[in-house]
Design a protein around this motif. Structure first.
Motif, mmCIF file in Angstrom:
data_model
loop_
_atom_site.group_PDB
_atom_site.id
_atom_site.type_symbol
_atom_site.label_atom_id
_atom_site.label_comp_id
_atom_site.label_asym_id
_atom_site.label_seq_id
_atom_site.Cartn_x
_atom_site.Cartn_y
_atom_site.Cartn_z
ATOM 1 N N VAL A 15 -4.357 53.045 52.050
ATOM 2 C CA VAL A 15 -4.195 52.768 51.133
ATOM 3 C C VAL A 15 -4.674 51.817 50.810
ATOM 4 N N ILE A 16 -5.248 50.526 50.504
ATOM 5 C CA ILE A 16 -5.927 49.281 50.596
ATOM 6 C C ILE A 16 -5.699 48.480 49.264
ATOM 7 N N GLU A 17 -5.721 47.499 49.440
ATOM 8 C CA GLU A 17 -5.578 46.466 48.823
ATOM 9 C C GLU A 17 -6.953 45.800 48.441
ATOM 10 N N ALA A 18 -7.683 45.742 47.536
ATOM 11 C CA ALA A 18 -9.137 46.019 47.121
ATOM 12 C C ALA A 18 -8.815 44.183 46.589
ATOM 13 N N GLU A 19 -9.942 43.984 47.107
ATOM 14 C CA GLU A 19 -10.801 42.671 46.500
ATOM 15 C C GLU A 19 -11.770 42.053 45.264
ATOM 16 N N THR A 20 -11.465 42.639 43.544
ATOM 17 C CA THR A 20 -11.758 42.653 42.924
ATOM 18 C C THR A 20 -13.144 41.403 42.752
ATOM 19 N N GLY A 21 -14.086 41.821 42.417
ATOM 20 C CA GLY A 21 -15.925 41.267 42.681
ATOM 21 C C GLY A 21 -16.044 41.533 43.939
ATOM 22 N N LEU A 22 -15.449 42.185 44.424
ATOM 23 C CA LEU A 22 -16.252 42.928 46.242
ATOM 24 C C LEU A 22 -16.585 44.255 45.680
ATOM 25 N N SER A 23 -17.971 44.732 46.961
ATOM 26 C CA SER A 23 -17.743 45.890 46.105
ATOM 27 C C SER A 23 -16.912 47.096 47.309
ATOM 28 N N MET A 24 -16.864 48.270 47.099
ATOM 29 C CA MET A 24 -15.720 49.152 47.862
ATOM 30 C C MET A 24 -16.504 49.052 49.083
ATOM 31 N N MET A 25 -17.791 48.809 49.381
ATOM 32 C CA MET A 25 -17.754 49.316 51.034
ATOM 33 C C MET A 25 -17.020 47.929 51.896
ATOM 34 N N LEU A 26 -16.972 47.008 51.446
ATOM 35 C CA LEU A 26 -16.655 45.673 52.210
ATOM 36 C C LEU A 26 -14.808 45.871 52.124
#
Length: 105
Positions: A15-26
């Motif tokens: 489960v990954i907290e993602a940063e918006t505006g970045l690609s899913m890859m990053l």
């Protein structure tokens, strides 16, 4: 922060907290520690960030560009739900998305 449920090649779900505006890859590579080569650095020219997007989420993504489709359709492990994670921008609308890393070529 949107959450990505990512299944690694060994079957482990993270489960990954993602940063918006970045690609899913990053987000998968840098925030999730997953083994994504991302050789081209996200310029849609290598397919080393190939993922399978859960069917329930496909309709929420922007359509594939012709370049992206051409790259994934000729991979050994292509499926109808194949996408390049470098071409998916993380937004709050993708909170909860589920993806699985495709096998390495």
């Amino acid at each position: 922060m949107p959450i990505i449920h990512a299944t690694d090649r060994d079957g482990t779900e993270k489960v990954i907290e993602a940063e918006t505006g970045l690609s899913m890859m990053l987000n998968l590579r840098d925030n999730g520690g997953l083994d994504i080569a991302s050789i081209c650095g996200g310029s849609c020219s290598c397919a080393t960030c190939h993922v399978y997007v859960d069917e329930d989420w496909l309709g929420k993504l922007d359509p594939q560009s012709p370049d992206e489709f051409e790259l994934v359709e000729f991979t050994e492990h292509y499926r109808e739900n194949s996408r390049l994670s470098c071409q998916i921008e993380m937004t709050d609308a993708l909170d909860g998305i589920r993806v699985t890393l495709a096998p390495e070529e």
